[in-house]
Design a protein around this motif. Sequence first.
Motif: not given
Length: 494
Positions: A66-72, A142-158
Amino acid sequence: MNVHDSERLSGLLESAGYVPAAPGSEADVVVFNTCAVRENADNRLYGNLGQLVPVKKGHPGMQIAVGGCLAQKDRATILDRAPWVDVVFGTNNLHRLPVLLERARHNASAQLEIAEALEVFPSSLPTRRASHHSAWVSISVGCDNTCTFCIVPSLRGRERDRRPGDVLAEVEALVGEGALEITLLGQNVNSYGRSLGDPGAFAKLLVACGRVDGLERVRFTSPHPRDFTDDVIEAMAATANVCHQLHMPLQSGSDEVLRRMRRSYRRDRYLGIVERVRAAMPDAAITTDIIVGFPGETEADFADTLDVVRQARFSGAFTFQYSPRPGTPAATMDGQIDRATVAERYARLVALQDEVSWAQNRELVGRRVELLVAEGEGRKDGATGRLSGRARDGRLVHFRVDSGVQPAPGGDPAGSGPAVRPGDVVETVVTRAAPHHLTADGPLLSYRRTRAGDAWELGRAAPVAPAGNDAPAARQAVTLGMPSVGPAAGPSRR
């Protein structure tokens, strides 16, 4: 992004000596590359893992990764809930999968390895592309945005950008392999270049792609309205092979909801971009993402979203019912909306968007379209006697092949004309419209065989080669679903 990562994972496994499991056989290794954007992904993962318990018991040596964002995100939780999983890896260490599988096999114990920072840029990894004619090219991760609904930046980094020369080198290599179309990928493509000290780098990259000989179509996803600048519109309009297609997430048409989402633009800015895009490219197809039921969304807020949908005249929209993700600010906001209200609003939004999409598509009846023939896009093609392709604006078109040209496979029966293959290019006229596709049942106006079609044909003719065999292997699409759990037809790893 996950599809692209899946192609890299398939390439890594193939390089390590694995071959794709034959249809109808049990796989020795099953890899789940997960998403964490919506709660549904969690439920599907654990449900599918549960289905594999009896399969694994009956298949000694079978491994599950199991890999990817949910694994992270979930890490050890996956092994707690599904102790029959052999490997858990994250978004930043895709390249470690073959090593982790071997270590789990050698040690007879589960391996958990999550890297907090990107170790190897995915585009440097081997790949097994799902298509001969189309390819994904990452320009950033990665992503530098801080959208309040999104977990992607904390999982894929800057956000981390690739150098333009590296991107173009990959594009040229893909075209050399037969690709006619590339899609530039990033969590926020139009912030590309900021970390390189060149805020205008994305528009320059589009123009540079226009100079790649043999590259017929260039797409990109996804831009952020905050960073969308007029130089990108100019590059799209002036560069011949850049498609007049724009996927730009709206998320909400309410300024108040956008503020709570921390989206850093407002509806007037968004509509202004749409207006300028259509002024420069009247034929542009614009699609979007919309979230319904964000915490605190009132009926008036939702009415604002419907109003923007009417004004923007999207050709299509990916619509979502808000899904709270643990670890995001929105998950603990006041004003969480009951599911019944969210579902009712969602139904109204979908009905409106279908109406808008259908009206736009009806305007295309009688229009000549150029199609890049696709494989697997039309689920009913076998029953209807049609093939499917994508127009330059991204619309899906199901078309009929006339008596002078045959659909592939089928070869070249005497006197029947050549076979239309995935990767070839045809021109036809739209005869009917539906909200989500077009139909062209008239004769083909033109048909061009391409290098991509040649590659598809060669791939079908080549046998799947065991590891260590120098014979070419047939291309097999990356599986984006559950593997077969039928009777075994031999191992998938030699």
